[in-house]
Design a protein around this motif. Sequence first.
Motif, PDB file in Angstrom:
ATOM      1  N   THR A 190       1.864   1.857  -3.532  1.00 15.47           N
ATOM      2  CA  THR A 190       0.723   2.450  -4.242  1.00 15.47           C
ATOM      3  C   THR A 190       0.664   3.956  -4.010  1.00 15.47           C
ATOM      4  OG1 THR A 190      -0.572   0.404  -4.120  1.00 15.47           O
ATOM      5  CG2 THR A 190      -1.785   2.455  -4.452  1.00 15.47           C
ATOM      6  N   ARG A 191       0.812   4.363  -2.764  1.00 17.43           N
ATOM      7  CA  ARG A 191       0.783   5.793  -2.437  1.00 17.43           C
ATOM      8  C   ARG A 191       1.948   6.521  -3.096  1.00 17.43           C
ATOM      9  NH1 ARG A 191       1.038   6.153   3.728  1.00 17.43           N
ATOM     10  NH2 ARG A 191       1.326   8.350   3.207  1.00 17.43           N
ATOM     11  N   GLN A 227       1.161   7.027  -6.743  1.00 14.90           N
ATOM     12  CA  GLN A 227       0.134   8.055  -6.900  1.00 14.90           C
ATOM     13  C   GLN A 227       0.738   9.453  -6.767  1.00 14.90           C
ATOM     14  OE1 GLN A 227      -3.533   6.491  -6.856  1.00 14.90           O
ATOM     15  NE2 GLN A 227      -3.186   8.029  -8.430  1.00 14.90           N
ATOM     16  N   ARG A 232      -3.367   4.420 -13.987  1.00 10.46           N
ATOM     17  CA  ARG A 232      -2.936   3.045 -14.259  1.00 10.46           C
ATOM     18  C   ARG A 232      -2.370   2.881 -15.667  1.00 10.46           C
ATOM     19  NH1 ARG A 232      -7.547  -0.923 -11.542  1.00 10.46           N
ATOM     20  NH2 ARG A 232      -7.754   0.229  -9.564  1.00 10.46           N
ATOM     21  N   GLU A 259       0.817  -1.211   0.000  1.00  8.12           N
ATOM     22  CA  GLU A 259       0.000   0.000   0.000  1.00  8.12           C
ATOM     23  C   GLU A 259       0.857   1.270   0.000  1.00  8.12           C
ATOM     24  OE1 GLU A 259       0.133  -1.608   4.288  1.00  8.12           O
ATOM     25  OE2 GLU A 259      -0.095  -2.385   2.248  1.00  8.12           O
ATOM     26  N   LEU A 270      -4.369   1.819  -7.095  1.00  7.87           N
ATOM     27  CA  LEU A 270      -4.273   3.187  -7.610  1.00  7.87           C
ATOM     28  C   LEU A 270      -5.652   3.772  -7.890  1.00  7.87           C
ATOM     29  CD1 LEU A 270      -1.338   2.721 -10.160  1.00  7.87           C
ATOM     30  CD2 LEU A 270      -1.221   3.865  -7.935  1.00  7.87           C
ATOM     31  N   ASP A 271      -5.817   5.052  -7.571  1.00  7.46           N
ATOM     32  CA  ASP A 271      -7.065   5.756  -7.888  1.00  7.46           C
ATOM     33  C   ASP A 271      -7.128   6.093  -9.372  1.00  7.46           C
ATOM     34  OD1 ASP A 271      -7.849   5.677  -5.220  1.00  7.46           O
ATOM     35  OD2 ASP A 271      -6.805   7.552  -4.763  1.00  7.46           O
ATOM     36  N   ASP A 272      -6.002   6.498  -9.933  1.00 13.06           N
ATOM     37  CA  ASP A 272      -5.930   6.815 -11.362  1.00 13.06           C
ATOM     38  C   ASP A 272      -4.487   6.683 -11.821  1.00 13.06           C
ATOM     39  OD1 ASP A 272      -4.565   9.277 -10.620  1.00 13.06           O
ATOM     40  OD2 ASP A 272      -6.541  10.070 -10.122  1.00 13.06           O
TER      41      ASP A 272
END
Length: 244
Positions: A101-102, A105, A139, A98, A135-137
Amino acid sequence: MAASMAFSTYIIKDVYFNDYHGRKNFALARFLSAHYDHREQGGIHFIEQKARLLNLVGINTPSKAMFLPAPFTAEQPTKPIIGIHAGASSPERCWPAEKFTRLIQMLLAQHPQVDIVLIGGTNERALNQSIIDGLDDGRENVRNLAGKTNLKQLAACIASFSCLVVGDTGPLHVAVALKTPVVTLFGSASTAGAAPIQDLHLHRMVVPDDKNEGITAIRVEEVYMNVNQSLRANARDRVSEELT
């Protein structure tokens, strides 16, 4: 074991100490690396340790710089690539998924022009995918290459990176040998055994503020800052090379 099965006349192996699981009267002690005991003398790099072992048997090592002896053709990317290797040989060397991931981002928000490439072996493909799935966006800027490269292809890939974010694991040393800038995440404040020893201006190391928590204590913001510094320094180096 492989050397024994190949009927090697001599086997030179450094096992870091000259007993076996604390057995002081271990029968094979004289065949192990009695010249150096890691438990009593810390703070020596593994490359230096191997060089000393070779010197004991009359082999001189004039240079301790790493290089790749196998020929390969480096990839030529059209835009900057940030590489990430999230896996490692043991859990205590792995930064949480995680947090990767941050980090991605934050990097894509600041550098929308870059690509992110996640590398690794076949067994790390699911780990990489879990990082991407979080991811929120962005990708479309992230690729999972785990399990899709052999060693030469991996070297060609790493050579194309503007920066590699990596733990204390194999791709770190490949990147150092290729002079690819690295931001290395260590689970301990003690980095003497595996930290880069060449081209130090290219590389950055991040260690946990709280040594009791290990690599999980490393903050995303600190890694992000180091990656940004690496990208800026790498850009300056490229401009300097062009001017000269």
